[in-house]
Every structure is written in structure tokens, then in C-alpha cells.
Design a protein around this motif. Sequence first.
Motif, short mmCIF file in Angstrom:
data_model
loop_
_atom_site.label_atom_id
_atom_site.label_comp_id
_atom_site.label_asym_id
_atom_site.label_seq_id
_atom_site.Cartn_x
_atom_site.Cartn_y
_atom_site.Cartn_z
N GLN A 1 -1.97 1.81 -7.97
CA GLN A 1 -3.06 1.03 -7.37
C GLN A 1 -2.49 -0.03 -6.44
O GLN A 1 -1.34 -0.43 -6.57
CB GLN A 1 -3.85 0.32 -8.49
CG GLN A 1 -4.13 1.19 -9.69
CD GLN A 1 -4.93 2.40 -9.31
OE1 GLN A 1 -5.93 2.31 -8.59
NE2 GLN A 1 -4.49 3.57 -9.76
N TYR A 2 -3.32 -0.51 -5.53
CA TYR A 2 -2.90 -1.66 -4.73
C TYR A 2 -4.10 -2.51 -4.34
O TYR A 2 -5.24 -2.04 -4.37
CB TYR A 2 -2.13 -1.22 -3.48
CG TYR A 2 -2.96 -0.52 -2.42
CD1 TYR A 2 -3.17 0.84 -2.47
CD2 TYR A 2 -3.54 -1.25 -1.37
CE1 TYR A 2 -3.93 1.48 -1.51
CE2 TYR A 2 -4.30 -0.61 -0.40
CZ TYR A 2 -4.49 0.76 -0.47
OH TYR A 2 -5.24 1.38 0.48
N SER A 52 0.86 4.20 -2.70
CA SER A 52 0.50 5.56 -2.36
C SER A 52 1.60 6.53 -2.78
O SER A 52 1.33 7.60 -3.31
CB SER A 52 0.09 5.64 -0.88
OG SER A 52 0.97 6.46 -0.17
N ARG A 53 2.86 6.13 -2.62
CA ARG A 53 3.95 7.01 -3.06
C ARG A 53 4.07 7.09 -4.57
O ARG A 53 4.49 8.11 -5.11
CB ARG A 53 5.27 6.57 -2.46
CG ARG A 53 5.28 6.72 -0.95
CD ARG A 53 6.68 6.78 -0.42
NE ARG A 53 6.65 6.78 1.02
CZ ARG A 53 7.03 7.80 1.77
NH1 ARG A 53 7.47 8.90 1.22
NH2 ARG A 53 6.97 7.71 3.08
N ALA A 87 0.84 -1.21 0.00
CA ALA A 87 0.00 0.00 0.00
C ALA A 87 0.87 1.26 0.00
O ALA A 87 0.56 2.26 -0.65
CB ALA A 87 -0.93 -0.01 1.21
N GLU A 88 2.00 1.20 0.71
CA GLU A 88 2.93 2.33 0.79
C GLU A 88 3.57 2.60 -0.59
O GLU A 88 3.67 3.74 -1.02
CB GLU A 88 4.00 2.00 1.84
CG GLU A 88 5.03 3.08 2.10
CD GLU A 88 4.46 4.30 2.80
OE1 GLU A 88 3.38 4.19 3.44
OE2 GLU A 88 5.09 5.37 2.69
N LYS A 142 1.55 6.89 -6.55
CA LYS A 142 0.20 7.24 -7.03
C LYS A 142 -0.32 6.13 -7.93
O LYS A 142 -0.89 6.37 -9.00
CB LYS A 142 0.20 8.59 -7.75
CG LYS A 142 0.74 9.73 -6.88
CD LYS A 142 0.12 11.06 -7.25
CE LYS A 142 0.74 12.23 -6.47
NZ LYS A 142 0.86 11.96 -5.01
#
Length: 255
Positions: A115-116, A110-111, A106-107, A113
Motif C-alpha cells: 500500500q502507499y 507497486s513493486r 508509490a514505486e 504489491k
Amino acid sequence: DVMKELLGLRHLEMSLSQQLGVKQVLVVAGDSDEDSWVKREMGRACIGELKARLRPKDVVAVMGGTTLAAVAEMMTPDTQTREVVFVPARGGLGEQVENQANTISAEFASRAKAQYRLLHVPDQLSEEAYTSLVLEPSVQDILKLIKSASTVIHGIGDAQMMAERRDSSGSFIDKLKREEAVAEAFGYYFNRAGQPIHKQRTIGLQLDDLGEHKYVISVAGGRSKAEAIAAYMKYRPSDVLITDEAAARSLLRVP
Ligand code: F6P
């Protein structure tokens, strides 16, 4: 890069690549056992390699651990990262939340931009629970995605250290000692010859899934991991090994 030449790191990379049979080895300065910034430097190198290969819509499976957590911290967005999907390579393996594959994937996303998708699997699974969980349609969906990953990024640990970090039973730790386990990766324990001798039961990528078509990046450094790295690379030489100077020197027995 001139700096690497000056530091003699280039020479370590070429020698290690030969010794381990790994196509590409990247060595960063320092010893990650001693300084935490060294893990982030390995992370920077890893992100560089990853970005050079990533195509939109690629699926990237990541493992857990403190090294992978540092790699994720170095991720930055790019045009080609937006449609990439990050997934955990395997389910729970007894790590603290911040070092779990789910959190790290997830990290990364998010960094970047990107998908996860998460994989919710408890750490200790009985055989019955495992058998029924893998049949859940939602689990089947994400498993399919995980198995389709083009790229896998993972850490390697010392066998004893990992068993202790996971609060394994004394009898299990004794068994690992008796069988001379030296390495751990993906929830599997390996002996010095690189043979897997024990596997933690969890859903996700199994060792057999690491076929030739997957691009595997291993990130592991620190003098304490030299033996573990050598053992694991005997099982499956990675496409890229990212390590540090201390591990490299110890592996090559150069002071
Ligand atoms: O538990 C997940 C894991 O990736 C193990 O497979 C590996 O041995 C370990 O973490 C590496 O952890 P660290 O980077 O903290 O040494």
C-alpha cells in the motif's frame, strides 16, 4: 559471503562501522559516481535489509533522490510486504518528479504489491501556507501515518550539489559556503561536525522525529559523498549504512 571476503569489502565494512559508530555497514563493489549499476547494487542490499525486518502493517517512510529511486527499482513482492504501507518521509524538496519521495514511495509499493499514501505539498511553502496546510484534516491523517513509521530509508547528498540541484538562490548557496555546509539529508543541511545549520520548510518527518525507536537505513555511495556521509553520521548514526567501495575507501583514506 565469500565474494565479499575476497574483494576485501568485509574489512571495509568493519572498519567503517567502527569509524562512524554505525552498527551495521554494508559496502558494495564499485563507485556510484561512475557507474549507475552500483546504485542498484546498493538497492539490492537495502531491500535485503528491509525485508529481513519488515512486519505486516509496518509503515515505511522513504525519501527522494536518484539513489532511493534505484532502491525502489529493486523491490520485489513477498508474503510479508503486502500489508506494508509506504509513505514519503517529507513533502516536496525541489526534485524532478521521478526523484520525489512521493513517486518513489508509490514505486516501492507497486513493486512490493503493498500500500502507499501520498503527501501533496508544494516545494516552496510560505510560513502562512505551511501553518494552514498542516491543519488540514487530510494532511493531519497522513502526517500521523508518516510519524508512526517504524522504518525510514533515506539518501544523503553533498550540500552544494543539492542546493544547486534545487535551483537555490545564489545568496543561499553563498550562505551554505560561508557556514561550511557539507551534507544534506531530509531537506536539512549539515556542517562537518554534523550540526544541522539550515532546514527546508516542508511537512513530514522532522529531524527530531528520528528517535531511537525508528529503524533508519541510509543509502549513499560515490567518492563525492564521503564527506557528506561522515558529517551526517555524526548527527545521528544510522542503524544501517549502505554504501559503496569508493565512498568507503575515501572515508577510511585507504587507496
Ligand atoms: O532531495 C531528496 C534527497 O533524499 C536528499 O535529502 C538527498 O541529499 C538527495 O536526495 C540524495 O540524492 P541522490 O541519491 O540523487 O544523490
